[in-house]
Write a protein that holds these residues in place. Structure first.
Motif, PDB file in Angstrom:
ATOM      1  N   GLU A 166       0.837  -1.201   0.000  1.00 41.67           N
ATOM      2  CA  GLU A 166       0.000   0.000   0.000  1.00 41.67           C
ATOM      3  C   GLU A 166       0.871   1.250   0.000  1.00 41.67           C
ATOM      4  O   GLU A 166       1.802   1.372   0.795  1.00 41.67           O
ATOM      5  N   VAL A 167       0.561   2.210  -0.876  1.00 41.12           N
ATOM      6  CA  VAL A 167       1.313   3.456  -0.967  1.00 41.12           C
ATOM      7  C   VAL A 167       0.731   4.471   0.012  1.00 41.12           C
ATOM      8  O   VAL A 167      -0.488   4.633   0.114  1.00 41.12           O
ATOM      9  N   LYS A 168       1.637   5.145   0.733  1.00 40.88           N
ATOM     10  CA  LYS A 168       1.217   6.195   1.657  1.00 40.88           C
ATOM     11  C   LYS A 168       2.190   7.363   1.526  1.00 40.88           C
ATOM     12  O   LYS A 168       3.399   7.170   1.604  1.00 40.88           O
ATOM     13  N   ILE A 169       1.666   8.567   1.329  1.00 44.85           N
ATOM     14  CA  ILE A 169       2.478   9.779   1.273  1.00 44.85           C
ATOM     15  C   ILE A 169       2.496  10.387   2.677  1.00 44.85           C
ATOM     16  O   ILE A 169       1.445  10.642   3.261  1.00 44.85           O
ATOM     17  N   VAL A 170       3.708  10.593   3.207  1.00 45.20           N
ATOM     18  CA  VAL A 170       3.863  11.180   4.532  1.00 45.20           C
ATOM     19  C   VAL A 170       4.529  12.534   4.349  1.00 45.20           C
ATOM     20  O   VAL A 170       5.602  12.634   3.755  1.00 45.20           O
ATOM     21  N   LYS A 171       3.862  13.590   4.847  1.00 49.96           N
ATOM     22  CA  LYS A 171       4.310  14.966   4.635  1.00 49.96           C
ATOM     23  C   LYS A 171       4.913  15.548   5.904  1.00 49.96           C
ATOM     24  O   LYS A 171       4.784  14.965   6.993  1.00 49.96           O
ATOM     25  N   ALA A 172       5.560  16.712   5.757  1.00 50.04           N
ATOM     26  CA  ALA A 172       6.204  17.402   6.880  1.00 50.04           C
ATOM     27  C   ALA A 172       5.240  17.501   8.064  1.00 50.04           C
ATOM     28  O   ALA A 172       4.074  17.855   7.904  1.00 50.04           O
ATOM     29  N   GLY A 173       5.744  17.136   9.237  1.00 46.09           N
ATOM     30  CA  GLY A 173       4.944  17.158  10.458  1.00 46.09           C
ATOM     31  C   GLY A 173       4.224  15.857  10.737  1.00 46.09           C
ATOM     32  O   GLY A 173       3.668  15.685  11.821  1.00 46.09           O
ATOM     33  N   GLU A 174       4.241  14.928   9.795  1.00 46.00           N
ATOM     34  CA  GLU A 174       3.568  13.644   9.977  1.00 46.00           C
ATOM     35  C   GLU A 174       4.586  12.555  10.291  1.00 46.00           C
ATOM     36  O   GLU A 174       5.761  12.662   9.941  1.00 46.00           O
ATOM     37  N   SER A 175       4.097  11.510  10.951  1.00 45.59           N
ATOM     38  CA  SER A 175       4.978  10.391  11.300  1.00 45.59           C
ATOM     39  C   SER A 175       4.338   9.080  10.883  1.00 45.59           C
ATOM     40  O   SER A 175       3.150   9.017  10.558  1.00 45.59           O
ATOM     41  N   LEU A 176       5.162   8.051  10.932  1.00 44.93           N
ATOM     42  CA  LEU A 176       4.728   6.721  10.524  1.00 44.93           C
ATOM     43  C   LEU A 176       5.474   5.691  11.362  1.00 44.93           C
ATOM     44  O   LEU A 176       6.690   5.788  11.514  1.00 44.93           O
ATOM     45  N   ASP A 177       4.754   4.741  11.931  1.00 49.38           N
ATOM     46  CA  ASP A 177       5.359   3.631  12.672  1.00 49.38           C
ATOM     47  C   ASP A 177       5.258   2.369  11.834  1.00 49.38           C
ATOM     48  O   ASP A 177       4.211   2.086  11.240  1.00 49.38           O
ATOM     49  N   ILE A 178       6.337   1.599  11.828  1.00 45.31           N
ATOM     50  CA  ILE A 178       6.356   0.343  11.079  1.00 45.31           C
ATOM     51  C   ILE A 178       6.717  -0.777  12.045  1.00 45.31           C
ATOM     52  O   ILE A 178       7.838  -0.834  12.554  1.00 45.31           O
ATOM     53  N   PRO A 179       5.769  -1.664  12.327  1.00 47.29           N
ATOM     54  CA  PRO A 179       6.048  -2.768  13.245  1.00 47.29           C
ATOM     55  C   PRO A 179       6.959  -3.822  12.612  1.00 47.29           C
ATOM     56  O   PRO A 179       7.120  -3.863  11.383  1.00 47.29           O
ATOM     57  N   PRO A 180       7.539  -4.686  13.429  1.00 49.03           N
ATOM     58  CA  PRO A 180       8.336  -5.792  12.882  1.00 49.03           C
ATOM     59  C   PRO A 180       7.516  -6.611  11.882  1.00 49.03           C
ATOM     60  O   PRO A 180       6.290  -6.657  11.940  1.00 49.03           O
ATOM     61  N   LYS A 181       8.234  -7.241  10.956  1.00 52.59           N
ATOM     62  CA  LYS A 181       7.666  -8.136   9.944  1.00 52.59           C
ATOM     63  C   LYS A 181       6.743  -7.423   8.945  1.00 52.59           C
ATOM     64  O   LYS A 181       5.903  -8.054   8.312  1.00 52.59           O
ATOM     65  N   THR A 182       6.928  -6.108   8.789  1.00 51.75           N
ATOM     66  CA  THR A 182       6.140  -5.319   7.845  1.00 51.75           C
ATOM     67  C   THR A 182       7.014  -4.984   6.641  1.00 51.75           C
ATOM     68  O   THR A 182       8.028  -4.297   6.778  1.00 51.75           O
ATOM     69  N   LEU A 183       6.636  -5.443   5.467  1.00 51.10           N
ATOM     70  CA  LEU A 183       7.388  -5.172   4.253  1.00 51.10           C
ATOM     71  C   LEU A 183       7.242  -3.690   3.896  1.00 51.10           C
ATOM     72  O   LEU A 183       6.119  -3.177   3.826  1.00 51.10           O
ATOM     73  N   HIS A 184       8.383  -3.014   3.697  1.00 50.18           N
ATOM     74  CA  HIS A 184       8.320  -1.581   3.431  1.00 50.18           C
ATOM     75  C   HIS A 184       9.538  -1.082   2.657  1.00 50.18           C
ATOM     76  O   HIS A 184      10.580  -1.728   2.626  1.00 50.18           O
ATOM     77  N   THR A 185       9.359   0.057   2.048  1.00 50.88           N
ATOM     78  CA  THR A 185      10.426   0.858   1.457  1.00 50.88           C
ATOM     79  C   THR A 185       9.899   2.275   1.335  1.00 50.88           C
ATOM     80  O   THR A 185       8.744   2.553   1.689  1.00 50.88           O
ATOM     81  N   PHE A 186      10.736   3.177   0.859  1.00 52.55           N
ATOM     82  CA  PHE A 186      10.330   4.577   0.722  1.00 52.55           C
ATOM     83  C   PHE A 186      11.113   5.217  -0.417  1.00 52.55           C
ATOM     84  O   PHE A 186      12.193   4.764  -0.789  1.00 52.55           O
ATOM     85  N   THR A 187      10.542   6.296  -0.960  1.00 54.60           N
ATOM     86  CA  THR A 187      11.135   7.014  -2.083  1.00 54.60           C
ATOM     87  C   THR A 187      10.743   8.482  -1.987  1.00 54.60           C
ATOM     88  O   THR A 187       9.606   8.791  -1.621  1.00 54.60           O
TER      89      THR A 187
END
Length: 145
Positions: free
Chosen positions: A63-84
């Motif tokens: 799932e794609v999620k855009i995170v902007k200035a002032g926002e945060s994101l938590d990623i638990p263990p075993k969660t497939l992820h990357t960022f660009t």
């Protein structure tokens, strides 16, 4: 006492900070149009991102999620992820890994910022191969597509 180190890692400027807690802390700067690491997950690390300037596109379990200035994101263990950073502006962000232990990955594959052309040298095919070979030792499990 010097408590920070700055290196270029896969096109991202990473400054790691020593902490007394059971977590690794870093400040990162990602130039415009720079891809992140290959999709991966951590078995034990919890990871948090706080965007300070700009925005970052994350791919989390498909799932794609855009995170902007002032926002945060938590990623638990075993969660497939990357960022660009797909934007035309740089992005500054804070990253935390808990428990402590992931900082060594940046030390192992990063190019010291003071080296000439460090940014370009940080994502050569040889460095990408080193990332692939080194990742598992730091609980970075790369998902081969």
């Amino acid at each position: 006492m010097k408590n920070q180190t700055t290196k270029w890692v896969l096109g991202h400027k990473i400054t790691t900070h020593e902490t007394s807690g059971d977590f690794d802390l870093m400040l990162a700067e990602t130039p415009a149009q720079i891809q992140g690491p290959p999709p991966h997950f951590h078995n034990k690390f919890k990871e948090s991102f706080l965007i300070i300037e700009g925005e970052m596109e994350f791919l989390i379990n498909g799932e794609v999620k855009i995170v902007k200035a002032g926002e945060s994101l938590d990623i638990p263990p075993k969660t497939l992820h990357t960022f660009t950073n797909n934007s035309n502006l740089p992005c500054k962000w804070i990253n935390i890994h808990s428990p402590k232990g992931f900082k060594g990955f940046f030390d192992a594959v990063g190019i010291p910022a003071e080296i000439e052309n460090a940014r370009e040298k940080s994502h050569t095919p040889e460095i990408v191969q080193k990332v692939i070979e080194t990742a598992e030792a730091f609980d970075m499990n790369i998902k081969v597509q």
